[in-house]
Write a protein that holds these residues in place. Structure first.
Motif, PDB file in Angstrom:
ATOM      1  N   GLN A 215       1.546   7.160  -6.549  1.00 11.41           N
ATOM      2  CA  GLN A 215       0.540   8.198  -6.749  1.00 11.41           C
ATOM      3  C   GLN A 215       1.116   9.579  -6.468  1.00 11.41           C
ATOM      4  O   GLN A 215       0.821  10.536  -7.183  1.00 11.41           O
ATOM      5  CB  GLN A 215      -0.683   7.947  -5.876  1.00 11.41           C
ATOM      6  CG  GLN A 215      -1.546   6.813  -6.378  1.00 11.41           C
ATOM      7  CD  GLN A 215      -2.797   6.687  -5.546  1.00 11.41           C
ATOM      8  OE1 GLN A 215      -2.756   6.261  -4.398  1.00 11.41           O
ATOM      9  NE2 GLN A 215      -3.914   7.082  -6.118  1.00 11.41           N
ATOM     10  N   GLU A 216       1.932   9.691  -5.449  1.00  9.63           N
ATOM     11  CA  GLU A 216       2.552  10.977  -5.131  1.00  9.63           C
ATOM     12  C   GLU A 216       3.502  11.434  -6.238  1.00  9.63           C
ATOM     13  O   GLU A 216       3.755  12.616  -6.392  1.00  9.63           O
ATOM     14  CB  GLU A 216       3.289  10.899  -3.791  1.00  9.63           C
ATOM     15  CG  GLU A 216       2.354  10.847  -2.610  1.00  9.63           C
ATOM     16  CD  GLU A 216       3.062  10.679  -1.286  1.00  9.63           C
ATOM     17  OE1 GLU A 216       4.266  10.325  -1.260  1.00  9.63           O
ATOM     18  OE2 GLU A 216       2.404  10.897  -0.251  1.00  9.63           O
TER      19      GLU A 216
ATOM     20  N   LEU B 187      -3.869   5.451 -10.295  1.00 10.56           N
ATOM     21  CA  LEU B 187      -4.225   4.175  -9.684  1.00 10.56           C
ATOM     22  C   LEU B 187      -5.403   3.538 -10.414  1.00 10.56           C
ATOM     23  O   LEU B 187      -6.420   4.190 -10.662  1.00 10.56           O
ATOM     24  CB  LEU B 187      -4.597   4.375  -8.214  1.00 10.56           C
ATOM     25  CG  LEU B 187      -5.173   3.149  -7.486  1.00 10.56           C
ATOM     26  CD1 LEU B 187      -4.146   2.020  -7.413  1.00 10.56           C
ATOM     27  CD2 LEU B 187      -5.657   3.533  -6.101  1.00 10.56           C
TER      28      LEU B 187
ATOM     29  N   ILE C 216       0.821  -1.203   0.000  1.00 12.21           N
ATOM     30  CA  ILE C 216       0.000   0.000   0.000  1.00 12.21           C
ATOM     31  C   ILE C 216       0.856   1.256   0.000  1.00 12.21           C
ATOM     32  O   ILE C 216       0.518   2.250  -0.654  1.00 12.21           O
ATOM     33  CB  ILE C 216      -1.034  -0.005   1.152  1.00 12.21           C
ATOM     34  CG1 ILE C 216      -2.120   1.044   0.902  1.00 12.21           C
ATOM     35  CG2 ILE C 216      -0.371   0.175   2.494  1.00 12.21           C
ATOM     36  CD1 ILE C 216      -2.982   0.764  -0.311  1.00 12.21           C
ATOM     37  N   SER C 217       1.989   1.223   0.682  1.00 10.98           N
ATOM     38  CA  SER C 217       2.847   2.415   0.662  1.00 10.98           C
ATOM     39  C   SER C 217       3.506   2.578  -0.709  1.00 10.98           C
ATOM     40  O   SER C 217       3.756   3.699  -1.137  1.00 10.98           O
ATOM     41  CB  SER C 217       3.891   2.378   1.778  1.00 10.98           C
ATOM     42  OG  SER C 217       4.862   1.397   1.544  1.00 10.98           O
ATOM     43  N   ARG C 218       3.755   1.457  -1.400  1.00 12.72           N
ATOM     44  CA  ARG C 218       4.290   1.553  -2.764  1.00 12.72           C
ATOM     45  C   ARG C 218       3.275   2.246  -3.670  1.00 12.72           C
ATOM     46  O   ARG C 218       3.622   3.104  -4.475  1.00 12.72           O
ATOM     47  CB  ARG C 218       4.634   0.161  -3.301  1.00 12.72           C
ATOM     48  CG  ARG C 218       5.162   0.153  -4.713  1.00 12.72           C
ATOM     49  CD  ARG C 218       6.486   0.871  -4.817  1.00 12.72           C
ATOM     50  NE  ARG C 218       6.936   0.889  -6.207  1.00 12.72           N
ATOM     51  CZ  ARG C 218       7.764   1.777  -6.703  1.00 12.72           C
ATOM     52  NH1 ARG C 218       8.288   2.714  -5.941  1.00 12.72           N
ATOM     53  NH2 ARG C 218       8.103   1.731  -7.967  1.00 12.72           N
ATOM     54  N   VAL C 219       2.009   1.888  -3.525  1.00 12.75           N
ATOM     55  CA  VAL C 219       0.951   2.518  -4.316  1.00 12.75           C
ATOM     56  C   VAL C 219       0.894   4.016  -4.022  1.00 12.75           C
ATOM     57  O   VAL C 219       0.842   4.840  -4.938  1.00 12.75           O
ATOM     58  CB  VAL C 219      -0.417   1.844  -4.042  1.00 12.75           C
ATOM     59  CG1 VAL C 219      -1.554   2.647  -4.655  1.00 12.75           C
ATOM     60  CG2 VAL C 219      -0.419   0.419  -4.561  1.00 12.75           C
ATOM     61  N   VAL C 220       0.922   4.374  -2.747  1.00 11.44           N
ATOM     62  CA  VAL C 220       0.866   5.790  -2.361  1.00 11.44           C
ATOM     63  C   VAL C 220       2.087   6.536  -2.905  1.00 11.44           C
ATOM     64  O   VAL C 220       1.959   7.645  -3.443  1.00 11.44           O
ATOM     65  CB  VAL C 220       0.749   5.944  -0.827  1.00 11.44           C
ATOM     66  CG1 VAL C 220       0.936   7.387  -0.399  1.00 11.44           C
ATOM     67  CG2 VAL C 220      -0.602   5.412  -0.359  1.00 11.44           C
ATOM     68  N   ASP C 221       3.273   5.939  -2.785  1.00 14.32           N
ATOM     69  CA  ASP C 221       4.487   6.578  -3.318  1.00 14.32           C
ATOM     70  C   ASP C 221       4.346   6.862  -4.813  1.00 14.32           C
ATOM     71  O   ASP C 221       4.694   7.946  -5.285  1.00 14.32           O
ATOM     72  CB  ASP C 221       5.716   5.700  -3.088  1.00 14.32           C
ATOM     73  CG  ASP C 221       6.144   5.626  -1.633  1.00 14.32           C
ATOM     74  OD1 ASP C 221       5.675   6.455  -0.816  1.00 14.32           O
ATOM     75  OD2 ASP C 221       6.950   4.727  -1.305  1.00 14.32           O
TER      76      ASP C 221
END
Length: 118
Positions: A109-110, A115, A102-107
């Motif tokens: 997206q940032e 997504l 999930i943090s990879r996805v957020v990174d």
């Protein structure tokens, strides 16, 4: 594009494969570059498990056909599954572990990635 797979349902995993193909074709037709990272999280790690994935051949073929496709498995989910199953869980060839899916996805997206939920 980042595609998040957090389900072990074959229908969901099959959609991820279709998304890779369709997005790659669409961007190729527009002559625009595209990078895709599929992130498997939670029960979705089944997609990249060498011992359980029903789509290893398809995923390997897609990586061969589309150079800018990356497969990432959540390291936390992987460790929990190993603990739960009391065995080492191998990753399929071409997949890699990231600390937290999930943090990879957020990174990503940032960084401006879009997504797509599997």
């Amino acid at each position: 594009m980042v595609i998040l797979i957090d389900s072990d349902e074959e229908k969901v995993m099959r959609h991820a494969i279709a998304y890779i193909v369709n997005l790659s074709r669409a961007y190729s037709e527009k002559d625009e570059p595209l990078s895709i990272e599929v992130v498997a999280n939670g029960s979705g790690i089944k997609l990249f498990r060498a011992d359980t994935s029903p789509f290893q051949k398809e995923l390997t073929a897609l990586r061969g056909a589309y150079a800018d496709v990356v497969y990432s498995m959540c390291g936390s989910s992987h460790a929990l599954a190993e603990q739960r199953e009391n065995k080492s869980i191998p990753l399929m060839e071409g997949a890699r572990l990231v600390p937290y899916g999930i943090s990879r996805v957020v990174d990503l997206q940032e960084q401006g990635w879009t997504l797509v939920q599997g």
